[in-house]
Design a protein around this motif. Structure first.
Motif, PDB file in Angstrom:
ATOM      1  N   ASP A  20       0.830  -1.203   0.000  1.00  0.00           N
ATOM      2  CA  ASP A  20       0.000   0.000   0.000  1.00  0.00           C
ATOM      3  C   ASP A  20       0.869   1.260   0.000  1.00  0.00           C
ATOM      4  OD1 ASP A  20      -2.310   1.641   0.196  1.00  0.00           O
ATOM      5  OD2 ASP A  20      -2.133   1.676   2.388  1.00  0.00           O
ATOM      6  N   ALA A  21       1.908   1.268   0.819  1.00  0.00           N
ATOM      7  CA  ALA A  21       2.807   2.423   0.878  1.00  0.00           C
ATOM      8  C   ALA A  21       3.506   2.626  -0.461  1.00  0.00           C
ATOM      9  CB  ALA A  21       3.837   2.235   1.986  1.00  0.00           C
ATOM     10  N   ARG A  22       3.921   1.542  -1.076  1.00  0.00           N
ATOM     11  CA  ARG A  22       4.593   1.634  -2.383  1.00  0.00           C
ATOM     12  C   ARG A  22       3.674   2.254  -3.426  1.00  0.00           C
ATOM     13  NH1 ARG A  22       5.330  -1.170  -7.129  1.00  0.00           N
ATOM     14  NH2 ARG A  22       7.451  -1.171  -7.923  1.00  0.00           N
ATOM     15  N   SER A  23       2.433   1.816  -3.461  1.00  0.00           N
ATOM     16  CA  SER A  23       1.501   2.378  -4.447  1.00  0.00           C
ATOM     17  C   SER A  23       1.209   3.849  -4.166  1.00  0.00           C
ATOM     18  CB  SER A  23       0.208   1.567  -4.490  1.00  0.00           C
ATOM     19  OG  SER A  23      -0.498   1.679  -3.280  1.00  0.00           O
ATOM     20  N   ARG A  24       1.161   4.226  -2.902  1.00  0.00           N
ATOM     21  CA  ARG A  24       0.930   5.629  -2.554  1.00  0.00           C
ATOM     22  C   ARG A  24       2.128   6.499  -2.947  1.00  0.00           C
ATOM     23  NH1 ARG A  24      -0.210   6.055   3.384  1.00  0.00           N
ATOM     24  NH2 ARG A  24      -0.593   8.222   2.857  1.00  0.00           N
ATOM     25  N   VAL A  25       3.338   5.965  -2.756  1.00  0.00           N
ATOM     26  CA  VAL A  25       4.543   6.705  -3.151  1.00  0.00           C
ATOM     27  C   VAL A  25       4.574   6.882  -4.666  1.00  0.00           C
ATOM     28  CG1 VAL A  25       7.062   6.584  -3.302  1.00  0.00           C
ATOM     29  CG2 VAL A  25       5.928   6.074  -1.144  1.00  0.00           C
ATOM     30  N   ILE A  26       4.267   5.830  -5.392  1.00  0.00           N
ATOM     31  CA  ILE A  26       4.266   5.912  -6.858  1.00  0.00           C
ATOM     32  C   ILE A  26       3.216   6.906  -7.334  1.00  0.00           C
ATOM     33  CG2 ILE A  26       3.761   4.600  -8.959  1.00  0.00           C
ATOM     34  CD1 ILE A  26       5.165   2.206  -7.578  1.00  0.00           C
ATOM     35  N   LYS A  27       2.040   6.914  -6.702  1.00  0.00           N
ATOM     36  CA  LYS A  27       0.996   7.874  -7.084  1.00  0.00           C
ATOM     37  C   LYS A  27       1.459   9.305  -6.827  1.00  0.00           C
ATOM     38  CE  LYS A  27      -3.758   9.295  -6.340  1.00  0.00           C
ATOM     39  NZ  LYS A  27      -3.433  10.524  -6.994  1.00  0.00           N
ATOM     40  N   SER A  28       2.082   9.525  -5.684  1.00  0.00           N
ATOM     41  CA  SER A  28       2.583  10.862  -5.368  1.00  0.00           C
ATOM     42  C   SER A  28       3.657  11.292  -6.365  1.00  0.00           C
ATOM     43  CB  SER A  28       3.144  10.880  -3.941  1.00  0.00           C
ATOM     44  OG  SER A  28       3.647  12.146  -3.619  1.00  0.00           O
ATOM     45  N   TYR A  29       4.556  10.375  -6.695  1.00  0.00           N
ATOM     46  CA  TYR A  29       5.614  10.663  -7.664  1.00  0.00           C
ATOM     47  C   TYR A  29       5.021  11.023  -9.022  1.00  0.00           C
ATOM     48  CZ  TYR A  29       9.659   9.906 -10.685  1.00  0.00           C
ATOM     49  OH  TYR A  29      10.648  10.064 -11.614  1.00  0.00           O
ATOM     50  N   ARG A  30       4.040  10.256  -9.472  1.00  0.00           N
ATOM     51  CA  ARG A  30       3.398  10.538 -10.758  1.00  0.00           C
ATOM     52  C   ARG A  30       2.652  11.861 -10.738  1.00  0.00           C
ATOM     53  NH1 ARG A  30       1.220   4.447 -11.985  1.00  0.00           N
ATOM     54  NH2 ARG A  30       3.216   3.649 -12.745  1.00  0.00           N
ATOM     55  N   ASP A  31       2.004  12.175  -9.618  1.00  0.00           N
ATOM     56  CA  ASP A  31       1.318  13.470  -9.503  1.00  0.00           C
ATOM     57  C   ASP A  31       2.306  14.620  -9.653  1.00  0.00           C
ATOM     58  OD1 ASP A  31      -1.108  12.212  -9.141  1.00  0.00           O
ATOM     59  OD2 ASP A  31      -1.126  12.466  -6.954  1.00  0.00           O
ATOM     60  N   TRP A  32       3.467  14.496  -9.012  1.00  0.00           N
ATOM     61  CA  TRP A  32       4.492  15.525  -9.121  1.00  0.00           C
ATOM     62  C   TRP A  32       5.012  15.646 -10.556  1.00  0.00           C
ATOM     63  CZ3 TRP A  32       6.092  19.485  -6.326  1.00  0.00           C
ATOM     64  CH2 TRP A  32       5.808  19.514  -4.975  1.00  0.00           C
ATOM     65  N   GLN A  33       5.277  14.508 -11.186  1.00  0.00           N
ATOM     66  CA  GLN A  33       5.809  14.525 -12.547  1.00  0.00           C
ATOM     67  C   GLN A  33       4.803  15.129 -13.523  1.00  0.00           C
ATOM     68  OE1 GLN A  33       8.769  14.078 -13.519  1.00  0.00           O
ATOM     69  NE2 GLN A  33       9.748  12.947 -11.894  1.00  0.00           N
ATOM     70  N   ARG A  34       3.529  14.826 -13.332  1.00  0.00           N
ATOM     71  CA  ARG A  34       2.496  15.414 -14.195  1.00  0.00           C
ATOM     72  C   ARG A  34       2.349  16.909 -13.962  1.00  0.00           C
ATOM     73  NH1 ARG A  34      -0.927  10.568 -12.642  1.00  0.00           N
ATOM     74  NH2 ARG A  34      -0.455   9.079 -14.296  1.00  0.00           N
ATOM     75  N   LEU A  75       6.362  10.977   5.109  1.00  0.00           N
ATOM     76  CA  LEU A  75       6.940  11.530   3.882  1.00  0.00           C
ATOM     77  C   LEU A  75       5.887  11.660   2.782  1.00  0.00           C
ATOM     78  CD1 LEU A  75      10.357   9.660   3.839  1.00  0.00           C
ATOM     79  CD2 LEU A  75       9.985  12.096   4.242  1.00  0.00           C
ATOM     80  N   ILE A  76       4.988  10.696   2.678  1.00  0.00           N
ATOM     81  CA  ILE A  76       3.908  10.780   1.689  1.00  0.00           C
ATOM     82  C   ILE A  76       3.003  11.960   2.002  1.00  0.00           C
ATOM     83  CG2 ILE A  76       1.846   9.626   0.814  1.00  0.00           C
ATOM     84  CD1 ILE A  76       3.354   6.954   1.271  1.00  0.00           C
ATOM     85  N   THR A  77       2.656  12.121   3.263  1.00  0.00           N
ATOM     86  CA  THR A  77       1.799  13.236   3.675  1.00  0.00           C
ATOM     87  C   THR A  77       2.472  14.570   3.380  1.00  0.00           C
ATOM     88  OG1 THR A  77       0.797  11.880   5.394  1.00  0.00           O
ATOM     89  CG2 THR A  77       0.568  14.264   5.616  1.00  0.00           C
ATOM     90  N   LYS A  78       3.763  14.679   3.689  1.00  0.00           N
ATOM     91  CA  LYS A  78       4.488  15.917   3.409  1.00  0.00           C
ATOM     92  C   LYS A  78       4.553  16.186   1.911  1.00  0.00           C
ATOM     93  CE  LYS A  78       8.117  16.931   6.003  1.00  0.00           C
ATOM     94  NZ  LYS A  78       9.415  16.782   6.673  1.00  0.00           N
ATOM     95  N   SER A  79       4.725  15.132   1.121  1.00  0.00           N
ATOM     96  CA  SER A  79       4.760  15.288  -0.323  1.00  0.00           C
ATOM     97  C   SER A  79       3.428  15.811  -0.846  1.00  0.00           C
ATOM     98  CB  SER A  79       5.098  13.950  -0.983  1.00  0.00           C
ATOM     99  OG  SER A  79       4.961  14.049  -2.380  1.00  0.00           O
ATOM    100  N   ASN A  80       2.342  15.254  -0.346  1.00  0.00           N
ATOM    101  CA  ASN A  80       1.019  15.714  -0.773  1.00  0.00           C
ATOM    102  C   ASN A  80       0.772  17.167  -0.377  1.00  0.00           C
ATOM    103  OD1 ASN A  80       0.392  13.246  -1.936  1.00  0.00           O
ATOM    104  ND2 ASN A  80      -0.559  12.457  -0.075  1.00  0.00           N
ATOM    105  N   MET A  81       1.226  17.544   0.816  1.00  0.00           N
ATOM    106  CA  MET A  81       1.057  18.939   1.246  1.00  0.00           C
ATOM    107  C   MET A  81       1.883  19.885   0.379  1.00  0.00           C
ATOM    108  SD  MET A  81       0.763  18.841   5.417  1.00  0.00           S
ATOM    109  CE  MET A  81       2.362  18.132   5.691  1.00  0.00           C
ATOM    110  N   GLU A  82       3.114  19.497   0.074  1.00  0.00           N
ATOM    111  CA  GLU A  82       3.967  20.321  -0.787  1.00  0.00           C
ATOM    112  C   GLU A  82       3.353  20.494  -2.164  1.00  0.00           C
ATOM    113  OE1 GLU A  82       7.099  21.894  -0.573  1.00  0.00           O
ATOM    114  OE2 GLU A  82       6.912  21.682   1.586  1.00  0.00           O
ATOM    115  N   LEU A  83       2.803  19.413  -2.712  1.00  0.00           N
ATOM    116  CA  LEU A  83       2.179  19.499  -4.028  1.00  0.00           C
ATOM    117  C   LEU A  83       0.971  20.431  -3.995  1.00  0.00           C
ATOM    118  CD1 LEU A  83       2.051  18.566  -6.969  1.00  0.00           C
ATOM    119  CD2 LEU A  83       0.628  16.657  -6.209  1.00  0.00           C
TER     120      LEU A  83
END
Length: 123
Positions: A20-34, A75-83
């Motif tokens: 689950d964490a891996r899929s959330r990290v990948i989703k966050s990464y893709r959101d940033w790249q997009r 880290l996922i939460t911080k990434s989402n907040m930064e985005l």
């Protein structure tokens, strides 16, 4: 672009396991790249989109070997907040550009001869 503060808001949650964490990290990464082209356009950055995407990847790679699930969740939460803050234009240009300073580059190191250089007036 219409700014909707809740558009990118994500509820904070705990990962159920490593898959689950891996899929959330990948989703966050893709959101940033997009979002990279929009970030360049929105903040009028004098950088190519490829440089922004490379920096995004570098930031994610920096935390690649984190082995504790609660830390990954933070880290996922911080990434989402930064985005959300970045895309809603809640940051100023210096806040975005701080990621591109040479001091933030982990490959940049202070020379072992720092004190001698300092005393001689060299940078």
């Amino acid at each position: 672009m219409v700014i909707n503060p809740t558009n990118l808001a994500r509820a904070t949650r705990v990962s159920t396991g490593w898959p689950d964490a891996r899929s959330r990290v990948i989703k966050s990464y893709r959101d940033w790249q997009r979002a990279a082209p929009e970030i360049v356009k929105q903040y009028l950055l004098h950088l190519p989109v490829s440089a922004v995407r490379a920096k995004i990847r570098q930031e994610f790679e920096r935390h690649r070997y984190v082995q504790q699930l609660p830390v990954v969740d933070v880290l996922i939460t911080k990434s989402n907040m930064e985005l959300q803050e970045t895309m809603n234009y809640w940051k100023q240009i210096p806040h975005v550009m701080k990621y591109f300073r040479t001091e933030e580059d982990p490959r940049t190191r202070v020379s072992s001869n720092f004190m001698n250089n300092f005393l001689e007036g060299r940078n």
